[in-house]
Design a protein around this motif. Structure first.
Motif, PDB file in Angstrom:
ATOM      1  N   LYS A  16      52.255  22.907  64.915  1.00 45.87           N
ATOM      2  CA  LYS A  16      53.448  23.215  64.134  1.00 45.87           C
ATOM      3  C   LYS A  16      54.467  24.001  64.927  1.00 45.87           C
ATOM      4  N   GLU A  17      53.967  24.929  65.769  1.00 48.03           N
ATOM      5  CA  GLU A  17      54.869  25.905  66.355  1.00 48.03           C
ATOM      6  C   GLU A  17      55.112  25.745  67.846  1.00 48.03           C
ATOM      7  N   GLY A  18      54.387  24.817  68.491  1.00 48.00           N
ATOM      8  CA  GLY A  18      54.601  24.645  69.928  1.00 48.00           C
ATOM      9  C   GLY A  18      53.743  25.580  70.744  1.00 48.00           C
ATOM     10  N   THR A  19      54.378  26.657  71.227  1.00 50.30           N
ATOM     11  CA  THR A  19      53.651  27.588  72.088  1.00 50.30           C
ATOM     12  C   THR A  19      53.253  28.859  71.340  1.00 50.30           C
ATOM     13  N   LEU A  20      52.093  29.390  71.667  1.00 43.76           N
ATOM     14  CA  LEU A  20      51.682  30.678  71.101  1.00 43.76           C
ATOM     15  C   LEU A  20      51.153  31.561  72.228  1.00 43.76           C
ATOM     16  N   SER A  21      51.499  32.841  72.169  1.00 46.69           N
ATOM     17  CA  SER A  21      50.979  33.740  73.195  1.00 46.69           C
ATOM     18  C   SER A  21      49.581  34.212  72.795  1.00 46.69           C
ATOM     19  N   ILE A  22      48.838  34.627  73.800  1.00 55.77           N
ATOM     20  CA  ILE A  22      47.470  35.098  73.553  1.00 55.77           C
ATOM     21  C   ILE A  22      47.478  36.292  72.601  1.00 55.77           C
ATOM     22  N   THR A  23      48.463  37.181  72.798  1.00 51.03           N
ATOM     23  CA  THR A  23      48.555  38.362  71.938  1.00 51.03           C
ATOM     24  C   THR A  23      48.789  37.971  70.485  1.00 51.03           C
ATOM     25  N   GLU A  24      49.716  37.028  70.318  1.00 52.06           N
ATOM     26  CA  GLU A  24      50.020  36.555  68.963  1.00 52.06           C
ATOM     27  C   GLU A  24      48.763  35.949  68.311  1.00 52.06           C
ATOM     28  N   ILE A  25      48.061  35.145  69.072  1.00 52.18           N
ATOM     29  CA  ILE A  25      46.845  34.515  68.539  1.00 52.18           C
ATOM     30  C   ILE A  25      45.807  35.580  68.176  1.00 52.18           C
ATOM     31  N   SER A  26      45.662  36.540  69.065  1.00 56.79           N
ATOM     32  CA  SER A  26      44.668  37.576  68.820  1.00 56.79           C
ATOM     33  C   SER A  26      45.030  38.395  67.576  1.00 56.79           C
ATOM     34  N   GLN A  30      42.871  38.124  64.291  1.00 54.82           N
ATOM     35  CA  GLN A  30      42.210  39.425  64.256  1.00 54.82           C
ATOM     36  C   GLN A  30      40.921  39.441  65.062  1.00 54.82           C
ATOM     37  N   VAL A  31      41.045  38.928  66.271  1.00 57.30           N
ATOM     38  CA  VAL A  31      39.948  39.035  67.231  1.00 57.30           C
ATOM     39  C   VAL A  31      40.553  39.560  68.537  1.00 57.30           C
ATOM     40  N   GLY A  54      54.303  31.291  78.661  1.00 57.81           N
ATOM     41  CA  GLY A  54      54.394  32.013  77.399  1.00 57.81           C
ATOM     42  C   GLY A  54      53.084  32.116  76.627  1.00 57.81           C
ATOM     43  N   GLY A  55      52.068  31.422  77.066  1.00 53.74           N
ATOM     44  CA  GLY A  55      50.809  31.440  76.328  1.00 53.74           C
ATOM     45  C   GLY A  55      50.107  30.110  76.470  1.00 53.74           C
ATOM     46  N   ILE A  56      49.836  29.440  75.366  1.00 49.78           N
ATOM     47  CA  ILE A  56      49.244  28.111  75.443  1.00 49.78           C
ATOM     48  C   ILE A  56      50.003  27.144  74.539  1.00 49.78           C
TER      49      ILE A  56
END
Ligand SMILES: [Zn+2]
Ligand SMILES: [Zn+2]
Length: 193
Positions: A16-26, A30-31, A54-56
């Motif tokens: 849906k959103e394209g790219t996500l950073s590791i921090t955002e995912i974490s 909440q891991v 930018g992330g993955i």
């Protein structure tokens, strides 16, 4: 959430959103970031996602297969798409609940999750928990018989009062659509000339 569930959630977001950073995912899952790296490792090895600055994000392959409906092959520009995520984490995109439910039936044992959007609120819901309205007098311009998905029975009922049709649960809706399709495969899409 199990690792496999986190991976599925991740693929849904990326889609849906394209790219996500590791921090955002974490944050969202909440891991720890360490866990995120562990979670995405198999996805990277499988070439489902790639690392970017930018992330993955999803790989080309995963993205391309997402534009057409897996079931009727129509370009999926509907605002009520359905996603099926298999146990192998393959993500299939269906143009509307009609195709979503029929496709689900075809590959039922491979399906890990089937996700659709609430017709009124546009929220993401599990199709198995949704209520489906068939035959409403409201044209989505997608496949026939048309199926609308609702998160709550109340909304489905209200919509049905205004626009007619019948409200069904997941399994009932599948049976009903299959019956209407008379065993034909494909779907009664209003193909544009
Ligand atoms: Zn379709
Ligand atoms: Zn459709």
């Amino acid at each position: 959430m199990l690792p496999i569930e986190r991976r599925q959630q991740l693929l849904t977001w990326l889609n849906k959103e394209g790219t996500l950073s590791i921090t955002e995912i974490s944050n969202r899952l909440q891991v720890s970031e360490m866990t995120v790296y562990r979670d995405i490792k198999p996805l990277i090895e499988d070439k489902k996602v790639i690392k970017t600055s930018g992330g993955i994000c999803l790989t080309q392959e995963t993205t391309i297969s997402s534009s057409a409906c897996t079931y009727c092959l129509k370009e999926s520009n509907n605002r009520h798409p359905v996603q099926i995520i298999t146990h192998e984490l393959r993500v299939e995109h269906l143009c509307c609940p009609h195709c979503g439910l029929l496709r689900y039936k075809d590959i039922e044992k491979d399906v890990s999750q089937i996700i659709c959007r609430d017709f009124l609120q546009d929220t993401t819901i599990s199709a198995k928990m949704a209520y489906f309205l068939l035959d409403a007098d409201f044209n989505l311009n997608c496949c026939q018989p048309q199926v609308l998905a609702f998160d709550s029975l109340k909304h489905a009922d209200q919509f049905q009062k205004g626009f007619g049709g019948i409200v069904l649960r997941f399994e009932e809706a599948i049976i009903e659509i299959q019956k209407r399709m008379n065993g034909q495969s494909g779907c009664g899409c209003n193909k544009r000339e």
